[in-house]
Scaffold this motif. Structure first.
Motif, PDB file in Angstrom:
ATOM      1  N   PRO B  58      -2.877   7.572  -4.718  1.00  0.00           N
ATOM      2  CA  PRO B  58      -4.012   6.630  -4.625  1.00  0.00           C
ATOM      3  C   PRO B  58      -5.365   7.304  -4.849  1.00  0.00           C
ATOM      4  O   PRO B  58      -6.270   6.684  -5.417  1.00  0.00           O
ATOM      5  N   GLY B 175      -7.496   4.466   3.518  1.00  0.00           N
ATOM      6  CA  GLY B 175      -6.460   3.632   4.128  1.00  0.00           C
ATOM      7  C   GLY B 175      -5.197   3.617   3.275  1.00  0.00           C
ATOM      8  O   GLY B 175      -4.083   3.724   3.800  1.00  0.00           O
ATOM      9  N   ALA B 176      -5.365   3.525   1.938  1.00  0.00           N
ATOM     10  CA  ALA B 176      -4.201   3.514   1.042  1.00  0.00           C
ATOM     11  C   ALA B 176      -3.459   4.840   1.144  1.00  0.00           C
ATOM     12  O   ALA B 176      -2.221   4.873   1.193  1.00  0.00           O
ATOM     13  N   LEU B 179      -1.613   4.901   4.373  1.00  0.00           N
ATOM     14  CA  LEU B 179      -0.485   3.969   4.321  1.00  0.00           C
ATOM     15  C   LEU B 179       0.718   4.587   3.603  1.00  0.00           C
ATOM     16  O   LEU B 179       1.834   4.603   4.130  1.00  0.00           O
ATOM     17  N   VAL B 180       0.506   5.130   2.388  1.00  0.00           N
ATOM     18  CA  VAL B 180       1.644   5.696   1.655  1.00  0.00           C
ATOM     19  C   VAL B 180       2.139   6.970   2.340  1.00  0.00           C
ATOM     20  O   VAL B 180       3.332   7.284   2.295  1.00  0.00           O
ATOM     21  N   ALA B 183       4.270   5.836   5.291  1.00  0.00           N
ATOM     22  CA  ALA B 183       5.502   5.181   4.832  1.00  0.00           C
ATOM     23  C   ALA B 183       6.465   6.162   4.168  1.00  0.00           C
ATOM     24  O   ALA B 183       7.547   5.769   3.751  1.00  0.00           O
TER      25      ALA B 183
END
Lengths: 148, 357
Positions: B58, B175-176, B179-180, B183
């Motif tokens: 990202p 944030g991206a 998030l990745v 996850a």
């Protein structure tokens, strides 16, 4: 500054040439011809597919929105996009791992759950924002309350 | 966008250094000394390697997005010194972007053990890393005045990139990345395993609750019979049956399997210390040892334990895993397990140790 820049650039060129030397020494002629195609492909995918797609989709889906709503929806879309991008190879290779411990999950289900969670979080953020705006005094009342 | 670039730079540097460490682990030049402790060092560095690579995706896309209009800037004409400089700068950026994008793609697909490209993964991934760092240094040299100005808190005016404010954009991208990262990091941090929905491995899945990279089937190794023998050749040459190995003093090591693909998981191993075997055959603790497997594939069939790894009391010829005999896929009847080593060097189906020095 000029000296620092020259030194940095010279170091960079030496390090880069070392990488090129490693490539030339380790790849066959046939592989060396195909590698630039993959490098070019990476740029094409990024600059002529992913970035325009992001800009285009972001514009199309949020053009009627304004302010905070727009920011929330765009953020949500970006999160959906980036997680989908990374999930794509997993989805494509689902069930094709070289042994049962590689790619053991149900990635389609996991991906759907992940996207649903992101959308849900976005919707929640929108609702919270609407509530705040609908009851304009709520925020100020909270702030007043905190002072005591 | 200098702030984004700074974070992408941090991710690239972390990825490069941890990758270099992994490269040295697998093909160390003579002058590199690798310690056998901390026992989980490789687990942490390789987990970070894959994590920083995924988080860089990202960051790279956002960075490309913020500079997107520059892609369509008019090429300089007529030719002048500035025009030549600009063309050179653009070439360096083309090298940087293409190599970095391909590198992240190759790395991520390698964690799935999927190789759809027509060139060797390891050599290409390693060479591209040096090219990326080189191009990054050139890019820093070009942008140094801007970077210095930014650090002195006198940022030059930069046009807003529509819709999201600069701070909002940075928050969104951070944030991206988070998030990745969350996850996927569960493949090396078992506590986050259940939410590792973007990771090709899940802790706890596999024979004896441990994932496998190379099965006995892949390696062409079958179940062994009672006539199986283990040999150690040093000053003396000794041969053991499996029961004789089991009768030797057994030690326990809690050590992770940590693979180059980034997944890792701790496990409890039991077996004979390599240093005890060395003592039995009259070799010093700190001997260089060649480990020979029953595998038929040349690349995996042998590995070498440097002296400091052979002498480490945690290094075992393991016979048991998590309380039971090794599964065939985990190297039955005997395998090497050593601290701070990539899984590819934890040779399985071992039937011969050879003292080299």
């Amino acid at each position: 500054m000029t000296r620092a820049r020259t030194a940095l650039a010279a170091c960079g060129i030496v390090v880069g040439l070392w990488g090129l030397w490693l490539l030339l020494g380790n790849l066959s002629a046939d592989q060396l011809i195909r590698l630039p195609l993959w490098l070019g492909g990476a740029v094409v995918v990024d600059d002529f597919f992913l970035v325009p797609l992001t800009i285009g989709a972001g514009w199309l889906l949020t053009r009627r929105l304004t302010g905070h709503t727009r920011a929330i929806v765009r953020t949500m879309l970006l999160y959906v996009g980036i997680t989908t991008l990374i999930a794509t190879p997993l989805l494509l290779r689902q069930g094709k791992g070289i042994n049962p411990t590689v790619l053991p999950r149900d990635y389609l289900r996991d991906w759907l759950v992940l996207e649903a969670t992101i959308v849900l979080a976005g919707v929640l953020a929108l609702v919270v924002q609407r509530l705040r705006r609908a009851d304009g005094s709520a925020g100020s009342r909270l702030r007043t309350a905190r002072r005591f | 966008m200098i702030v984004l670039g700074r974070w992408l730079g941090v991710a690239v540097v972390v990825c490069f250094l941890t990758g270099l460490f992994s490269h040295f682990q697998q093909s160390a030049p003579g002058w590199v000394y690798l310690p056998s402790r901390p026992a989980s060092l490789y687990r942490v560095t390789q987990g970070l390697h894959v994590l920083s690579g995924i988080v860089a995706v990202p960051l790279l896309l956002a960075k490309l997005w913020t500079v997107y209009p520059k892609l369509f800037a008019k090429p300089p004409w007529p030719p002048s010194r500035q025009a030549v400089a600009m063309v050179l700068e653009r070439l360096s950026i083309l090298v940087l972007v293409s190599a970095l994008a391909l590198e992240l793609f190759l790395g991520f697909l390698n964690t799935l053990q999927w190789y759809p490209w027509p060139f060797p993964f390891r050599q290409t991934h390693y060479a591209l890393a040096w090219i990326i760092v080189g191009a990054l240094l050139v890019h820093l040299a070009v942008k140094l005045p801007l970077i210095v100005a930014h650090w002195r808190r006198t940022p030059p005016p930069v046009p807003e990139t529509g819709g999201l404010s600069r701070r909002g954009l940075f928050r969104t991208v951070a944030g991206a990345g988070a998030l990745v990262g969350i996850a996927s990091v569960g493949q090396s941090v078992p506590a986050l395993g259940p939410v590792a929905v973007l990771a090709p491995r899940t802790p706890g899945i596999g024979p004896q609750g441990l994932p496998v990279n190379r099965t006995a089937g892949d390696a062409g190794v079958g179940m062994v019979g009672a006539d199986w023998r283990f040999t150690i050749s040093g000053p003396e040459r000794l041969t053991f049956t499996l029961d004789e190995l089991r009768a030797l003093p057994q030690s326990r090591s809690d050590l992770p399997i940590a693979c180059v693909e980034g997944w890792s998981q701790g496990a409890r191993w039991e077996g004979v210390r390599i240093r005890d075997l060395l003592a039995l055959c009259g070799a010093p603790d700190a001997s260089r040892v060649r480990v020979v497997s029953m595998e038929n594939d040349g690349f995996y069939a042998t590995s070498e334990l440097p002296p400091q790894f052979a002498a480490d009391p945690l290094t075992l010829l393991a016979l048991r895993l998590n309380g039971t005999d090794l599964d065939l896929d985990h190297g039955f009847p005997a395998r090497i397990i050593a601290p701070n080593r990539p899984g590819v060097l934890q040779t399985k189906w071992v039937d011969h140790l050879e003292v080299l020095s």
